[in-house]
Design an enzyme around this catalytic site. Sequence first.
Site, mmCIF file in Angstrom:
data_model
loop_
_atom_site.group_PDB
_atom_site.id
_atom_site.type_symbol
_atom_site.label_atom_id
_atom_site.label_comp_id
_atom_site.label_asym_id
_atom_site.label_seq_id
_atom_site.Cartn_x
_atom_site.Cartn_y
_atom_site.Cartn_z
ATOM 1 N N CYS A 32 0.819 -1.214 0.000
ATOM 2 C CA CYS A 32 0.000 0.000 0.000
ATOM 3 C C CYS A 32 0.853 1.263 0.000
ATOM 4 O O CYS A 32 0.319 2.364 -0.153
ATOM 5 C CB CYS A 32 -0.930 -0.010 1.201
ATOM 6 S SG CYS A 32 -1.809 -1.566 1.359
ATOM 7 N N HIS A 41 -9.047 3.922 -1.168
ATOM 8 C CA HIS A 41 -7.674 3.405 -1.093
ATOM 9 C C HIS A 41 -7.350 2.535 -2.301
ATOM 10 O O HIS A 41 -7.227 1.321 -2.177
ATOM 11 C CB HIS A 41 -7.503 2.630 0.223
ATOM 12 C CG HIS A 41 -6.151 2.060 0.457
ATOM 13 N ND1 HIS A 41 -4.982 2.639 -0.017
ATOM 14 C CD2 HIS A 41 -5.755 0.937 1.119
ATOM 15 C CE1 HIS A 41 -3.949 1.894 0.359
ATOM 16 N NE2 HIS A 41 -4.398 0.860 1.031
#
Lengths: 131, 389
Positions: free
Chosen positions: B84, B334
């Site tokens: 991420c 996200h």
Amino acid sequence: MSADPTGARDEGFDDFVDAVAAGEGYYLQCENGHGSVPPRQVCPDCGSSALSETPLPDAGELQTYTVTHVATPAFSEDTPYVTAIASFGPVRITGQLRDAEPEELERGMPVELTTAQSATTGRRLLAFDPR
Amino acid sequence: MTEVRVAGVGVTEFGTVPERTGRDLFGAASDEAFADADVSRSDVESLRYGNFMGELAERQGHQGPLMAEAAGVRAPATRYESACASSSAALRSAVRDIRNGEEDVVLVGGAERMTNLGTAGATEALAIAADELWEVRQGVTFPGAYALMAQAYFDEYGGDREDLAHVAVKNHDHAVGNELAHYQDPIDVEDVLEAPPVSEPLGLYDSCPISDGASALVLVSEDYAEANGVDAPVAITGSGQGGDDMALQDREYLARTPATDRAAEEAYDDAGITADDVDFVEVHDCFTIAEVLALESLGFYEVGEGIGAARRGETTADGDLPVNLSGGLKAKGHPVGATGTAQVAEITKLLRGDHVNSDAVAGGSVGLAHNAGGTVASCLVHVVEEVGA
Ligand SMILES: [Zn+2]
């Protein structure tokens, strides 16, 4: 059924699961007393390559846990299930806690390390039984 | 050493657009960044691009050259992967090479296509950021791993689901009016507490959504900006990176994120500031507990104190330290590979005054971006400042 989707064994890891299934779980201890889990060429704490297999304590202690309701496809028929991390002497192990009600879960709860199978795929996994 | 300036930013609306390809998304974000920067594409010396699950979502590896093409840039291109934190890893490499004089104009960004995989497929793809042998094979999911940290935190330091719910409520409030955000509707504490459980103690509203999107930054050296009359009023003044053991079980702490401590310390030193100098922060709140852990490791709260920050109103838009004025990962969304550079884009707009929440940082000049990979086995922190403030 093989643990790996390619059919290959994972040396070190599968040897460990075999040992747990036979009631002979171990961890790796370096000459400076650091514990780690296999497969390792060197101690992750100090870089020592003198690692020896040392028997895991019979009793572990629950450190943290979660009840998972949304799973990956590999565990879709296992939900809800409990995953947990338990300490065994100087190492910690992650596994599924079987045969416990969610409301009984508590940090410090004594557990034993064993193996189990996914209800979805039949693949084996590391598991804990309340002790 | 020349300073690194943000000449332009571009971010696609984050949300559910399963039909849009990664190249489409990144092409759109970079087009916007070039328009914002008023810098010629032909001056770009490299593309640094972040992406995490392209092989799984699009059966597409080797995305660097593909994305350079999509952006209309004839320059060497490299993909960075740190789960991420992928685009922040790309950003750090660009910052370092601009500073050391290797390059003057760099396109940095990232993209992720996720929703075409469906919830189960995306859950499976996200799980590969964890340790396959010791975690994933035992059924640990990405929310499950953070749930293990949340339970450990509650047991170690106290706090409860209601404290975490205030983090979600705050970040949804901040996203109201942010037209790029995946969710722009406010929620309340009851909504969070009554939402279906994902991995207890975390529920649906403790979790960021699965989103598609892309972001891009045109970075230039201060020398280039001055020589070419480029208006670039925001600088990246600090960069830091920290690491930790991959699996939670192997770490010293189950409810702390020392990779963030290390990244923050390096970034603060690099920028010549301390945590006290920071006016507002974008942190990696993939789950509500992640925001708490980040605020403690960044030095804003003592260990065990961060859990009540949102509930006490200290991290809201009108609080002492506004946190996630964009809505955060929680409400903005996200799209993994896009997240790090999107944080910097949001901070840039907040400082320039062209963000819907710019009023909340009026008088402030120092922003911080915190981007984590996996369960913070990777962490990158960047300090973003208004020039001459
Ligand atoms: Zn050692």
